[in-house]
Structures are given as C-alpha cells and as structure tokens.
Scaffold this motif. Structure first.
Motif, PDB file in Angstrom:
ATOM      1  N   LYS A  58       2.266 -13.572 -15.503  1.00 30.31           N
ATOM      2  CA  LYS A  58       3.136 -13.029 -14.242  1.00 30.31           C
ATOM      3  C   LYS A  58       4.594 -12.411 -14.689  1.00 30.31           C
ATOM      4  N   LEU A  59       5.122 -13.408 -15.449  1.00 35.67           N
ATOM      5  CA  LEU A  59       6.625 -12.859 -15.849  1.00 35.67           C
ATOM      6  C   LEU A  59       6.431 -11.698 -16.772  1.00 35.67           C
ATOM      7  N   ILE A  60       5.494 -11.732 -17.892  1.00 43.98           N
ATOM      8  CA  ILE A  60       5.287 -10.810 -18.531  1.00 43.98           C
ATOM      9  C   ILE A  60       4.968  -9.353 -17.917  1.00 43.98           C
ATOM     10  N   ASN A  61       4.325  -9.414 -16.993  1.00 45.86           N
ATOM     11  CA  ASN A  61       3.773  -8.228 -16.163  1.00 45.86           C
ATOM     12  C   ASN A  61       5.194  -7.796 -15.379  1.00 45.86           C
ATOM     13  N   THR A  62       5.931  -8.393 -15.065  1.00 45.54           N
ATOM     14  CA  THR A  62       7.164  -8.395 -14.278  1.00 45.54           C
ATOM     15  C   THR A  62       8.102  -7.417 -15.280  1.00 45.54           C
ATOM     16  N   PHE A  63       8.074  -8.067 -16.350  1.00 44.57           N
ATOM     17  CA  PHE A  63       8.994  -7.524 -17.547  1.00 44.57           C
ATOM     18  C   PHE A  63       8.604  -5.986 -17.851  1.00 44.57           C
ATOM     19  N   TYR A  64       7.061  -5.928 -17.990  1.00 47.78           N
ATOM     20  CA  TYR A  64       6.498  -4.863 -18.298  1.00 47.78           C
ATOM     21  C   TYR A  64       6.929  -3.760 -17.498  1.00 47.78           C
ATOM     22  N   HIS A  65       6.888  -3.993 -16.157  1.00 46.84           N
ATOM     23  CA  HIS A  65       6.981  -3.112 -15.276  1.00 46.84           C
ATOM     24  C   HIS A  65       8.340  -2.670 -14.845  1.00 46.84           C
ATOM     25  N   ASN A  66       9.497  -3.650 -15.181  1.00 48.51           N
ATOM     26  CA  ASN A  66      10.890  -3.657 -14.895  1.00 48.51           C
ATOM     27  C   ASN A  66      11.525  -3.004 -16.250  1.00 48.51           C
ATOM     28  N   CYS A  67      11.129  -3.124 -17.104  1.00 47.01           N
ATOM     29  CA  CYS A  67      11.612  -3.002 -18.658  1.00 47.01           C
ATOM     30  C   CYS A  67      10.906  -2.060 -19.480  1.00 47.01           C
ATOM     31  N   PRO A  68      10.840  -0.799 -19.331  1.00 43.11           N
ATOM     32  CA  PRO A  68      10.121   0.290 -19.980  1.00 43.11           C
ATOM     33  C   PRO A  68      10.332   0.153 -21.383  1.00 43.11           C
ATOM     34  N   ILE A  69       9.074   0.320 -22.307  1.00 42.29           N
ATOM     35  CA  ILE A  69       9.167   0.270 -23.668  1.00 42.29           C
ATOM     36  C   ILE A  69       8.934   1.747 -24.338  1.00 42.29           C
ATOM     37  N   MET A  70       8.113   2.364 -23.787  1.00 47.66           N
ATOM     38  CA  MET A  70       7.607   3.853 -24.324  1.00 47.66           C
ATOM     39  C   MET A  70       8.512   4.928 -24.022  1.00 47.66           C
TER      40      MET A  70
END
Length: 566
Positions: A516-528
């Motif tokens: 859950k934390l990882i997916n929240t991070f992925y959604h709010n912290c763009p990487i690409m």
C-alpha cells in the motif's frame, strides 16, 4: 538492521542518565514502557510513554517530565527533533540522511538464534487419503514459520509425522484383502474413505480392521507387503502436491511406523517410573493434576486390542527427537481440536523426563469455513482436496485475467493462484476461523496475494526501464518517500516479532501494508517523467530497488513466487 532495537536502546540509555530520574527507572517501569512506531508519522518516527509511567512515582505532571527528558533525547545521534504531544508522549524524528544511509546500504539479516535448534512438526498427513482443505493451514503456516526461523539463523528440522501405522492402515488392508490392490492413486484415495464409512455401519468390519492393525504392527508379512505397495503411491501424490504448493522439503518423513521401533525403549522408561496403569485391558498414563479445573483424561498408551496408539507415537516422537536432535524447542502446528491431546502428551513427556530442557509448544488453528460459517465444502458437498482448492482458485484467476483482456501463460496463472490461496491463509491469525471466498481471494486489489504479486511485478518493471546512479545524499525526503523507507527499515523487527509470537500473519500483513505504501509513493512521486531531476529520479529508483528487495524477502518467506508479468 533492526532500527527499532537501536532506537529503543538509545532512548533507555539516555533516560537512565537524567540525574533526577535515573534512580526511579525500575524494571517494572522498563517492562511497562513502550517505544512505538506511530501509524501517522506527522510528529515523529518513534514515540514513548515513559513520562506518563514516571508521573505517579515522581509526583509530577507527565508533560513536565517529558519536557525535562527532551534535551537528553535530542543528544541521541541521528535524531533530528524531539517533541512532546498529548498528555505526555515523547516523539522522536530521525534525520533524513540517516534514514537514507541505513536504507540504501546492503544489509544481511542478523543471526538471532544463538545456535538454537528447533524441531517443527507439521503436515502430519494420513497416507491413506489425499491431502484436503484440513491440511492447508498446517502445511502453509508450518512452512512459512520454518522459513522465518531459517531467516533468523535458527537450525530447523521439519518433520512430517505421518499417520501410517494406526487404524487407517488396518482399514485399508482389510479393503485390499476384499477388493484387490490399488492400481493408481485414485484407487488409494477411495479405499480409506470407503472402508472407514463401512466400519461405522458394520462392527464386524471395524473389529477386523483393528485386528489387522495389531497384526501389521507385529510384523504380519502379508499385511506388510500390501502396506509397502500402497505407501509409495500415496507418498508420490503428497510430494507432487507439496511441490505444487512450493513447500520446502521435509527433513524427515518420519511417521508412526518409523517411530514404532523406539516404542519399546519408551515403554521400559514408563514402566521403570511407574507411569503405566492398566485399565480395561488398555495401558494408560494418568496426567491429571490437582490444580486442573477442566477434565484431563489419561493418555492412552496402548489400546485394549494391543495396538500402538496415536498418543504413543507422539510421546515416543518427543523421546526420539530429544535423543536424535536435542532441540531447544519442539513446535507443533495442528488444528485446535488437538489442543487437549498435546497438553496430555506434553505432561506425559515431562513426567517421563523427556525433553526437560526443551520448549514444547502446540500452535492450534481455527477452521476454514464457507460463507455459511460451516467448514468449507465444494458445491457437491464434499471436502475439497488441496488439488481441487488450487484448481478452483486457478480457474477464478483465469476468468479474471480473461475479463481484463490479458493473456497470461498457465505457469503465471498457477503462481497467482498459489499466492491467492496461501496469502489468504497466512494473513489470518492462526487461532481464528476464517471464511474462504474464492472471488475475494483472487481479487487483484485489496488485501490479497494477487495484489502483493502485482506490486512486485510493477516494481520490477520500473527497474527494467530506468537506472540512475546520481548522488542522493543532498536530496530531502518527501512524506511518501519517508514513509516507505521507514517501513522498509522495520522489516527485520517484523520478522522477529512474527517468530517470537509464532504468528506468520504479522509478516503477511506487513507485506500488504508495504505494498500500500509503495503504491501511494508510486502514485504521488513520479519517476519516469522528463521534468524530474536526475538526482530525484535516482533517489526514487533507489527506493524502488530497496522496496523490491524487501518485498521479495517477504514473498519468499511466505513461499510465493513472482511472475514476470501480470
């Protein structure tokens, strides 16, 4: 690294240095003192209630005590801030650089075993029939606990204490004598249920089976030949299913038959200690104590027919394991219905002087039920085999994948089905019952095995697409990044607690919360995205990389497999 232990030690060290307080820090205060990891980290990464515990002793308000402790706790290396909240909770927040330093370095699990050895007894399969839903929890939870123990450095020995020498063998041999040898595993699986059902209706058939059991145990060559023919057929299907479930191989498949050679040794010890009593032709061991407030029947050592009993095999197994392994603990994983049985066996073992230096523990399971609250059965009313359970789950996964428009290979479907079935079992406290709902367990969202695997596949996909190595030490952490890294640093503590409490569900739910934390991070912290600075991208890639490593550890400890795609 167990950061929780490190911070806890630092906090205790500091509060015992405060002149006006150190003399009041008793063992009772330390035992009652909690250092917790808040679910909401707005105020800090760790929180302690020590000020409130000291209030009565010191005759001061908790907040005043907390305020006095703050300057000392600020001296702890790598603590960024210390604050007081509510009635007197003290919150500590760590420095970002320290979190990154710990998170991004290679780490190996600490060996916490001190060389201790643990014998684990799970499986316990009746070789007269195929594995069914009743074997799911003992197999899955026992295997996961075995993996957790090994991860922490314990030397384990996993026993499959098979039911292969008692009355079921007599029922099977009686059936073979009348109907002929089995030709395949389907025949093997039909024999025992059919013969058992007949014994309930026909006293003569039951008596015949009982006599055959005694004669088999006494070496009857005809019965032994039949036994030796069907046993390999039964064990072959067990091995195939355990491979399908991704269960670690048992160190010993030592059931009632192989333990029987040690029964005379135990008999002699019991007789020397005057523990065997005669009752209506049977031999029993009285284990009732004056302090008992509930019924405590005697252990049935030998039946009135002269047969080796289930209890005799378990008691002798403790003798054998002490003699062979000399373990520090022997832990059993069975359902709750055997709680009384193991209380009796453990008492008898202590009375006989077996394994006095070892911990003897039984972990009892609740029941897997259907939506009606009754033990789960298939639509035709039968108890499902584990093969059928996996097939039911795999079919549901296949339908979900088809509805999504994707095409996945059968091997991937099998991995997802395995995760759905095993994670659903592991996430529940073993002592409680739980409802098995195939549609719920195969959902790709929520607290499910497919969700865990999907997160792992997504992270692996990111790492395949981008790799940056810019220095990230001068990068501040966002709230989402911080949450993920602090949670990753809590992995080893989680595994240790799961071991100490004999509770693999703690590990399973950690895996879900991490996803859950990882997916929240992925959604709010763009990487690409192109507008993200290289050093920020590198920081986030490092977070993804560490997340993959930790999630993979959790997945492996649960005995799951991650597919290449989903």
């Amino acid at each position: 690294m167990n950061i929780y232990k490190a911070i806890s030690k630092s906090v205790i060290d500091k509060i015992t240095q405060v002149p006006e307080i150190k003399n009041f820090i008793t063992s009772d205060i330390l035992n009652a003192m909690s250092i917790e990891i808040p679910k909401v980290r707005d105020f800090g990464d760790f929180s302690t209630n020590v000020a409130m515990l000291l209030a009565k002793t010191l005759g001061k308000k908790p907040r005043d005590i907390a305020d006095a402790l703050v300057p000392y706790l600020k001296q702890i290396p790598n603590v960024a801030s210390v604050s007081v909240a509510g009635p007197g909770f003290i919150n500590l927040k760590l420095k970002d650089d320290y979190i990154k330093e710990l998170s991004f370095k290679e780490d190996t699990p600490q060996n916490l075993s001190n060389g201790k050895k643990i014998d684990l007894d799970y499986g316990g399969y009746n070789v007269g029939k195929n594995l069914h839903i009743g074997h799911l929890r003992t197999t899955v939870v026992g295997d996961t606990f075995n993996r957790i123990s090994k991860y922490l450095g314990y030397k384990t020995k996993a026993y499959n204490h098979m039911g292969d020498w008692g009355r079921p063998m007599g029922l099977i041999i009686a059936w073979v004598l009348e109907n002929g040898m089995p030709k395949n595993v389907d025949d093997v699986n039909r024999m025992y249920p059919a013969s058992s059902a007949r014994a309930k209706e026909d006293p003569d058939w039951l008596e015949k089976a009982q006599k055959i059991t005694v004669e088999l145990q006494n070496g009857n060559p005809e019965y032994k030949k039949i036994y030796d023919t069907f046993i390999p057929m039964s064990l072959g299907q067990v091995d195939r299913l355990l491979t399908r479930l991704n269960i670690l191989p048992f160190d010993e498949n030592k059931g009632e038959r192989l333990i029987a050679e040690y029964v005379p040794d135990v008999q002699k010890i019991l007789e020397q200690k005057g523990l065997i009593e005669h009752s209506d032709g049977a031999e029993i061991i009285s284990v009732k104590q004056d302090s008992d407030t509930e019924p405590m029947p005697p252990v049935m050592w030998k039946s009135s027919a002269g047969a080796q009993t289930y209890a005799a095999a378990d008691l002798t197994a403790i003798y054998y394991r002490e003699k062979t392994d000399n373990p520090d603990a022997i832990i059993y994983f069975t359902d709750n219905r055997q709680t009384l049985h193991f209380k009796q066996i453990f008492r008898a073992a202590r009375m006989a002087g077996f394994a006095n230096d070892a911990e003897l523990q039984h972990i009892g399971f609740g029941t897997i039920t259907g939506a009606d609250g009754k033990p789960f059965k298939t639509r035709d009313g039968n108890v499902p085999s584990l093969d059928e359970m996996l097939n039911i789950v795999a079919e549901s996964v296949k339908n979900r994948v088809k509805e999504s428009g994707k095409i996945l290979p059968d091997s991937t479907i099998e991995m997802i089905a395995l995760a759905a079935l095993k994670f659903n079992d592991l996430m529940h406290d073993v002592k409680s019952d739980y409802i098995f709902d195939v549609d719920a367990v195969t959902n790709f969202e929520g607290r499910t095995g497919p969700y865990i695997l999907y997160t792992a596949v997504r992270l692996n996909s990111i790492l395949k697409k981008i790799s940056l190595v810019s220095d990230v030490q001068d990068c501040e952490l966002s709230a989402e990044e911080r949450d993920v890294l602090m949670f990753l640093l809590d992995f080893d503590r989680t595994v240790e607690v799961a071991f100490e409490k004999r509770a693999p569900y703690i590990l399973a739910n950690y895996a879900y919360d991490l996803c859950k934390l990882i997916n929240t991070f992925y959604h709010n912290c763009p990487i690409m995205r192109d507008d993200i600075e290289d050093k920020v991208k590198s920081k986030r890639i490092k977070i993804v990389n560490q997340s993959v490593k930790t999630l993979s550890k959790a997945i492996d400890l649960m005995g799951l497999k991650v597919p290449d795609e989903m």
